[in-house]
Scaffold this motif. Structure first.
Motif, PDB file in Angstrom:
ATOM      1  N   LYS A 171       0.846  -1.204   0.063  1.00 22.57           N
ATOM      2  CA  LYS A 171      -0.012   0.003   0.047  1.00 22.57           C
ATOM      3  C   LYS A 171       0.811   1.260   0.046  1.00 22.57           C
ATOM      4  O   LYS A 171       0.351   2.158  -0.573  1.00 22.57           O
ATOM      5  CB  LYS A 171      -0.822  -0.073   1.217  1.00 22.57           C
ATOM      6  N   LEU A 202      -3.097   2.546  -5.127  1.00 21.09           N
ATOM      7  CA  LEU A 202      -4.208   2.233  -4.935  1.00 21.09           C
ATOM      8  C   LEU A 202      -4.652   0.512  -5.218  1.00 21.09           C
ATOM      9  O   LEU A 202      -5.356   0.135  -4.741  1.00 21.09           O
ATOM     10  CB  LEU A 202      -5.305   3.169  -5.812  1.00 21.09           C
ATOM     11  N   ASN A 203      -3.611   0.386  -5.993  1.00 25.76           N
ATOM     12  CA  ASN A 203      -3.912  -1.224  -6.222  1.00 25.76           C
ATOM     13  C   ASN A 203      -3.401  -2.158  -5.179  1.00 25.76           C
ATOM     14  O   ASN A 203      -4.054  -3.292  -4.905  1.00 25.76           O
ATOM     15  CB  ASN A 203      -2.674  -1.804  -7.317  1.00 25.76           C
ATOM     16  N   ALA A 207     -10.647  -2.513  -2.745  1.00 31.72           N
ATOM     17  CA  ALA A 207     -11.767  -1.874  -3.507  1.00 31.72           C
ATOM     18  C   ALA A 207     -11.314  -1.250  -4.617  1.00 31.72           C
ATOM     19  O   ALA A 207     -12.215  -1.082  -5.663  1.00 31.72           O
ATOM     20  CB  ALA A 207     -12.248  -0.613  -2.398  1.00 31.72           C
ATOM     21  N   PHE A 208      -9.946  -1.164  -5.000  1.00 31.72           N
ATOM     22  CA  PHE A 208      -9.491  -0.627  -6.383  1.00 31.72           C
ATOM     23  C   PHE A 208      -8.784  -1.706  -6.898  1.00 31.72           C
ATOM     24  O   PHE A 208      -8.158  -1.547  -8.173  1.00 31.72           O
ATOM     25  CB  PHE A 208      -8.582   0.335  -6.157  1.00 31.72           C
ATOM     26  N   ARG A 209      -8.453  -2.840  -6.534  1.00 33.00           N
ATOM     27  CA  ARG A 209      -7.485  -3.774  -7.111  1.00 33.00           C
ATOM     28  C   ARG A 209      -8.046  -4.207  -8.758  1.00 33.00           C
ATOM     29  O   ARG A 209      -7.089  -4.456  -9.588  1.00 33.00           O
ATOM     30  CB  ARG A 209      -7.568  -4.992  -6.372  1.00 33.00           C
ATOM     31  N   ASP A 210      -9.188  -4.343  -8.657  1.00 36.56           N
ATOM     32  CA  ASP A 210      -9.959  -4.800 -10.251  1.00 36.56           C
ATOM     33  C   ASP A 210     -10.404  -3.666 -11.100  1.00 36.56           C
ATOM     34  O   ASP A 210     -11.075  -3.871 -11.976  1.00 36.56           O
ATOM     35  CB  ASP A 210     -11.003  -5.903 -10.065  1.00 36.56           C
ATOM     36  N   SER A 211      -9.945  -2.497 -10.535  1.00 37.02           N
ATOM     37  CA  SER A 211     -10.650  -1.228 -11.417  1.00 37.02           C
ATOM     38  C   SER A 211      -9.414  -0.607 -12.033  1.00 37.02           C
ATOM     39  O   SER A 211      -8.469  -0.904 -11.913  1.00 37.02           O
ATOM     40  CB  SER A 211     -11.470  -0.221 -10.264  1.00 37.02           C
ATOM     41  N   LEU A 213      -8.466   2.405 -11.469  1.00 39.62           N
ATOM     42  CA  LEU A 213      -7.719   3.170 -10.571  1.00 39.62           C
ATOM     43  C   LEU A 213      -6.603   2.600 -10.125  1.00 39.62           C
ATOM     44  O   LEU A 213      -5.674   3.101  -9.269  1.00 39.62           O
ATOM     45  CB  LEU A 213      -8.689   3.534  -9.353  1.00 39.62           C
ATOM     46  N   ARG A 214      -6.392   1.076 -10.343  1.00 39.16           N
ATOM     47  CA  ARG A 214      -5.297   0.506  -9.773  1.00 39.16           C
ATOM     48  C   ARG A 214      -3.711   0.778 -10.389  1.00 39.16           C
ATOM     49  O   ARG A 214      -2.948   0.825 -10.024  1.00 39.16           O
ATOM     50  CB  ARG A 214      -5.369  -1.046 -10.179  1.00 39.16           C
TER      51      ARG A 214
END
Length: 276
Positions: A171, A202-203, A207-211, A213-214
């Motif tokens: 993180k 963010l990855n 919450a962001f790992r598959d979006s 935003l990662r």
């Protein structure tokens, strides 16, 4: 302590950080069949620490006039306008111990230390080596700095937690940026060409790992300018930024060593800052 003296003395510390990052890039192989017993861990830790102290002693006598002065100590201040480098040098101390503690921990884990023991002994060894360097400064024209000593301790503690708990490493990064316009040959003490920052990746969050935003990070950084040039105004600068997560990009494409290096080094022009 003058800025010139301080710059001369600090370069070796950043060299240690570079070596540590290279060791981290090699990574522990995980091929240990049997973890080392604690007495073996202690012996190896003492061997590494003693070697480091010996190298510093020899280097300090030859290059930094160690043991030629009566011991002195002083307060240099932290991030004040009148401090030596506007506080950038203190962040340099933190970063060096932070990176070195993790590099030594990685080496110990490769030697079959359990991860929690590698983190502990790696931090203790790096703190001992760098604290000895501060004590050596006390017996030279540089003098012992209370702030440098505390900055080393803070960096070592941060390095311990990041190595001990991988969820933190996924993180948050503490990085050093070196710009493309060096002001002197020794980039390790070129604070007019350096920045230090925390990067929130963010990855690393579910919450962001598959979006989409990662692919991005949030940065908070600090740098000083003008302290090495009497003709330039002394500036202290804070900034926040949205950065590209190029560490994850390299890792997903199989370049693990490069990705590890980029956990500690921030390439210029890979983020969009707002400064004050």
């Amino acid at each position: 302590m003058t800025s010139a003296l301080y710059r001369k003395g600090f370069g070796f510390r950043q060299v240690l950080a570079f070596i540590a990052i290279l060791v981290l890039g090699s990574g522990a192989e995980g091929a240990c069949r049997q973890p080392l017993e604690q007495d073996q861990q202690v012996r190896r830790t003492l061997a590494v620490t003693t070697t480091g102290v010996g190298v510093i002693t020899a280097w300090g006598i030859v290059n930094w006039d160690y043991f030629t002065e009566k011991p002195t100590a002083s307060s240099e201040g932290w991030f004040g306008q009148e401090s030596s480098e506007g506080g950038a040098d203190k962040l340099g101390h933190m970063f060096t111990t932070y990176a070195t503690s993790q590099g030594v921990a990685s080496l110990f884990e490769d030697w079959c230390f359990p991860r929690k023991d590698a983190a502990l002994y790696g931090t203790l060894s790096s703190l001992a080596i760098l604290s000895y360097m501060e004590l050596g400064d006390a017996f030279s024209s540089y003098g012992f700095s209370y702030e440098d000593f505390l900055a080393n301790a803070i960096g070592g503690l941060a390095g311990y937690y990041r190595y001990r708990y991988p969820e933190w490493a996924s993180k948050v990064d503490f990085r050093w940026e070196v710009g493309l316009k060096p002001e002197q040959f020794d980039i390790t003490t070129d604070y007019d060409n350096s920045k230090y920052l925390l990067a929130l990746k963010l990855n690393g969050f579910s919450a962001f790992r598959d979006s989409f935003l990662r692919h991005f990070e949030l940065h908070a950084g600090y740098y000083s300018r003008g302290y090495s040039d009497t003709d330039e105004p002394d500036e202290r600068n804070l900034y926040i930024a949205i950065g590209l997560n190029i560490t994850d990009l390299f890792r997903r494409n199989g370049y693990d060593k490069t990705a590890t290096f980029l956990n500690y080094y921030q390439p210029p022009f890979t983020y969009f800052p707002t400064e004050k």
